[in-house]
Design a protein around this motif. Sequence first.
Motif, PDB file in Angstrom:
ATOM      1  N   PHE A 174       0.835  -1.211   0.000  1.00  9.16           N
ATOM      2  CA  PHE A 174       0.000   0.000   0.000  1.00  9.16           C
ATOM      3  C   PHE A 174       0.871   1.263   0.000  1.00  9.16           C
ATOM      4  O   PHE A 174       0.660   2.179  -0.797  1.00  9.16           O
ATOM      5  CB  PHE A 174      -0.935  -0.014   1.216  1.00  9.16           C
ATOM      6  N   ILE A 175       1.875   1.278   0.893  1.00  9.45           N
ATOM      7  CA  ILE A 175       2.754   2.459   0.971  1.00  9.45           C
ATOM      8  C   ILE A 175       3.463   2.664  -0.364  1.00  9.45           C
ATOM      9  O   ILE A 175       3.584   3.788  -0.866  1.00  9.45           O
ATOM     10  CB  ILE A 175       3.771   2.315   2.123  1.00  9.45           C
ATOM     11  N   ASN A 176       3.890   1.563  -0.966  1.00  9.39           N
ATOM     12  CA  ASN A 176       4.610   1.692  -2.239  1.00  9.39           C
ATOM     13  C   ASN A 176       3.705   2.105  -3.398  1.00  9.39           C
ATOM     14  O   ASN A 176       4.191   2.531  -4.434  1.00  9.39           O
ATOM     15  CB  ASN A 176       5.359   0.394  -2.564  1.00  9.39           C
ATOM     16  N   LEU A 177       2.409   1.948  -3.212  1.00 11.01           N
ATOM     17  CA  LEU A 177       1.495   2.455  -4.234  1.00 11.01           C
ATOM     18  C   LEU A 177       1.308   3.971  -4.075  1.00 11.01           C
ATOM     19  O   LEU A 177       1.113   4.689  -5.047  1.00 11.01           O
ATOM     20  CB  LEU A 177       0.127   1.767  -4.115  1.00 11.01           C
ATOM     21  N   ILE A 178       1.407   4.436  -2.823  1.00  8.60           N
ATOM     22  CA  ILE A 178       1.210   5.867  -2.543  1.00  8.60           C
ATOM     23  C   ILE A 178       2.418   6.690  -3.014  1.00  8.60           C
ATOM     24  O   ILE A 178       2.271   7.779  -3.563  1.00  8.60           O
ATOM     25  CB  ILE A 178       1.018   6.085  -1.007  1.00  8.60           C
ATOM     26  N   ILE A 179       3.626   6.136  -2.821  1.00  8.35           N
ATOM     27  CA  ILE A 179       4.852   6.916  -3.062  1.00  8.35           C
ATOM     28  C   ILE A 179       4.947   7.485  -4.490  1.00  8.35           C
ATOM     29  O   ILE A 179       5.194   8.680  -4.643  1.00  8.35           O
ATOM     30  CB  ILE A 179       6.116   6.109  -2.680  1.00  8.35           C
TER      31      ILE A 179
ATOM     32  N   PHE B  64       2.668   8.272  -6.589  1.00  8.24           N
ATOM     33  CA  PHE B  64       1.684   9.351  -6.773  1.00  8.24           C
ATOM     34  C   PHE B  64       2.151  10.629  -6.075  1.00  8.24           C
ATOM     35  O   PHE B  64       2.064  11.719  -6.627  1.00  8.24           O
ATOM     36  CB  PHE B  64       0.314   8.927  -6.217  1.00  8.24           C
ATOM     37  N   SER B  65       2.635  10.457  -4.831  1.00  8.21           N
ATOM     38  CA  SER B  65       3.071  11.649  -4.098  1.00  8.21           C
ATOM     39  C   SER B  65       4.289  12.262  -4.777  1.00  8.21           C
ATOM     40  O   SER B  65       4.429  13.485  -4.833  1.00  8.21           O
ATOM     41  CB  SER B  65       3.367  11.303  -2.641  1.00  8.21           C
TER      42      SER B  65
ATOM     43  N   LEU C 202       8.195  10.522   3.741  1.00 19.54           N
ATOM     44  CA  LEU C 202       8.219   9.176   3.156  1.00 19.54           C
ATOM     45  C   LEU C 202       9.571   8.511   3.404  1.00 19.54           C
ATOM     46  O   LEU C 202       9.644   7.315   3.713  1.00 19.54           O
ATOM     47  CB  LEU C 202       7.928   9.239   1.650  1.00 19.54           C
TER      48      LEU C 202
ATOM     49  N   LEU D  81      -0.706   6.743   7.384  1.00 21.92           N
ATOM     50  CA  LEU D  81      -1.771   7.588   6.825  1.00 21.92           C
ATOM     51  C   LEU D  81      -1.883   8.916   7.585  1.00 21.92           C
ATOM     52  O   LEU D  81      -2.017   9.973   6.971  1.00 21.92           O
ATOM     53  CB  LEU D  81      -3.102   6.835   6.847  1.00 21.92           C
TER      54      LEU D  81
ATOM     55  N   PHE E 193       1.129  11.083   6.685  1.00 19.15           N
ATOM     56  CA  PHE E 193       1.060  11.519   5.284  1.00 19.15           C
ATOM     57  C   PHE E 193      -0.004  12.592   5.106  1.00 19.15           C
ATOM     58  O   PHE E 193       0.248  13.653   4.516  1.00 19.15           O
ATOM     59  CB  PHE E 193       0.762  10.292   4.410  1.00 19.15           C
TER      60      PHE E 193
ATOM     61  N   LEU F 203      -1.877  17.618  -3.235  1.00 20.04           N
ATOM     62  CA  LEU F 203      -1.737  16.665  -4.328  1.00 20.04           C
ATOM     63  C   LEU F 203      -2.374  17.206  -5.610  1.00 20.04           C
ATOM     64  O   LEU F 203      -3.327  17.952  -5.548  1.00 20.04           O
ATOM     65  CB  LEU F 203      -2.408  15.328  -3.961  1.00 20.04           C
TER      66      LEU F 203
END
Lengths: 471, 227
Positions: B12-17, B19-20, B33, B214, B217, B227
């Motif tokens: 999950f965290i690696n999916l967010i990175i 994008f951010s 991060l 979360l 972030f 974002l």
Amino acid sequence: MIKFNNLSFIYEGYETECLKNVNFTIEQGEVVLLTGLSGSGKSTVLKCLNGLIPHLYEGKLSGTILLNGLPMADLSAGDINQTIGCVFQNPRSQFFTTSTLSELAFAMENYGIPYEEMQKQIASLSERFHLQPILDRDIFQISSGERQRLSLACSFSLNPKILLFDEPSSNLDYAMTMQIGEYIRNFKEQGYSILVADHRYFYLNNLLDKVIVLESGTVSGIYTETEFKNSDYPLRQFTLFDTDYPLLSYDPEETYLELKNISYQTILKNISFSARKREVIAILGKNGAGKTTLAKVICGMEPSTSGQLNTPPVMFIMQDSDYQLFGTSAENELSICPHPVSREQIHQALDRVGLLPLRHRHPFNLSGGEKQRLQIAAATVSQNKVIIFDEPTSGLDYYSMHAVSDLISELADRCCLLIISHDYEFIRKTANRIIYLADGQIQADFVLTAETTSQVAAIFHQMKGENHENP
Amino acid sequence: MNTKINALVLIFINLIIPFSAMFAHNIFVTFFLFLFSAVLLLRFGKIRRFLKYSIAFLALGMIYYLLLHFRIPHTDVFAMSFFILFHFIPLMMIASLLFYDYGPSEILSTLQLLKLNRKFTIALTIALRYIPTFQAEFKIMKSSMAMRGIAFSWKRPLQSFSYFITPQLFRCSLLAEELTAAGITKGIEYHGVRTSIYNIKWKKSDSFWLISFLLGFITIILWGGHL
């Protein structure tokens, strides 16, 4: 248990059949050897049996295979794997996961076996195949023997009734290969049906119920073991040490390589020897004895921890040629050289190894034996005076083994050669000096003469752990 | 007792990175991060890896800052490359945990919790399994190139690239085939509910890590970034 009925198969994109009207049966409790020259279709037969054809490799399949009376075409790959266990040839890719525990459980997890049952089966397999010391270790960190035992244990995780072995001897030393033979004997006694596809079969002596010989995709003969031994098939030896091999000449010239008290971490300890032009030195030792590390130190891939090394630039031909081929064609491969090489020289070298007609072919589209010969051709055009071969006959059939042996003997006219090998026949046919490594040290170093040939057999027995006279 | 963080948290965290990295125009998001990824590496006891990535993160950040600050002409492309690499270091840190500290089988079982398409999860697992093998092979190939006297030369970039890439491509194809074969013969395609030898159940500690991430972030984004 298995019945092939007129089975034919053409790989997609090819026009010629890889298998043509193959017919044979394997009954319960039989040990069957499937042999034939490279490209005869052995691997394709195994792929048909373990479901990889047609599930992974597409093509046109005709005829039928009956597995316990049921047509295999009606079975899914999942159904087949519960009946047939596989031990692949390549230790690098036969494991799907990277930890021993995970790999043992992997097939059971896929079939939804409950956690408690998995634990019981893992405990049972660990005991049966002596895996307790390596449970939950990184697969890349365990020895080749341990990997082979793990592979066997994994093939038993779903309690199959049939076992397939694809060239089990190709990456193992003599002792481990003989151990595989012992395991197969044991499985046979327990009623398993076993099909072994291999070029070498000394470890199956007096074990075989049937030998199926494939030739260009068709079954050219089905024999009993005795009939096979008496046939005119170009046989690798069943009994390695009973055959007489002609003695090779030994007339060394100037010294090319000198090692003085070379050590490397805890693997090599005070290795000292020198090698001269026209010497073909077989480096013997069990898997893990430090043979490949020694080769890497000599060619500069690994720096020695201590000691003195005097050598000109060394060429190291690894066991797996795929790592060493960089050209866009066989011809181009030979032009990749630190010094200029003329087209004529390249053609001569390719001609000498029988690859001139294939000079425009991409190196990766050559067979295993052809790749090995291409590497030898590259050694021919190189100006290296010291050349090291690591298991040059691994996976090669009878003819390819002899071809490689002859080419290596030719190379010895201008350089000194070090050959790491477990192949007794090849060593006796090619080497004129033996160095035996054990526990990171040289245990024996002698020239092959009429008086010393028995020592080679003694070394092989010692590697197996038998109580023979020390070399 | 299984104290490992559930792989889903890391995925999950690696999916967010990414994008951010693309959309958050706030350096503090990247710092957050990085810090969170560093804590995770330390939580796994990967001190050497933590040091290696920290040095890379600081070095890339400094080079980018210097190029930007002094406005050296014709360095825009380099500055952009360093900027991208700098932002992706946290992603590499988490990915290294997934590659080296979780087995393919463990990830396959964990992904099954999400009830994703089986073909997708198998493909993803094979890709993850493939990377460490390829790294090992890459090292051997580099040594082989050196022994053959083949080194990368800017004088002959196309030829050098060809020597470098040709065996890689063939090995990639062969390895993918071999791994797929190993998976198929061990029932990876079997249509049933998969079990696992690992404890892949969601734990309270997994919730703690996910909520911490979360909260941190979202706070950083609300505080200054967007974002």
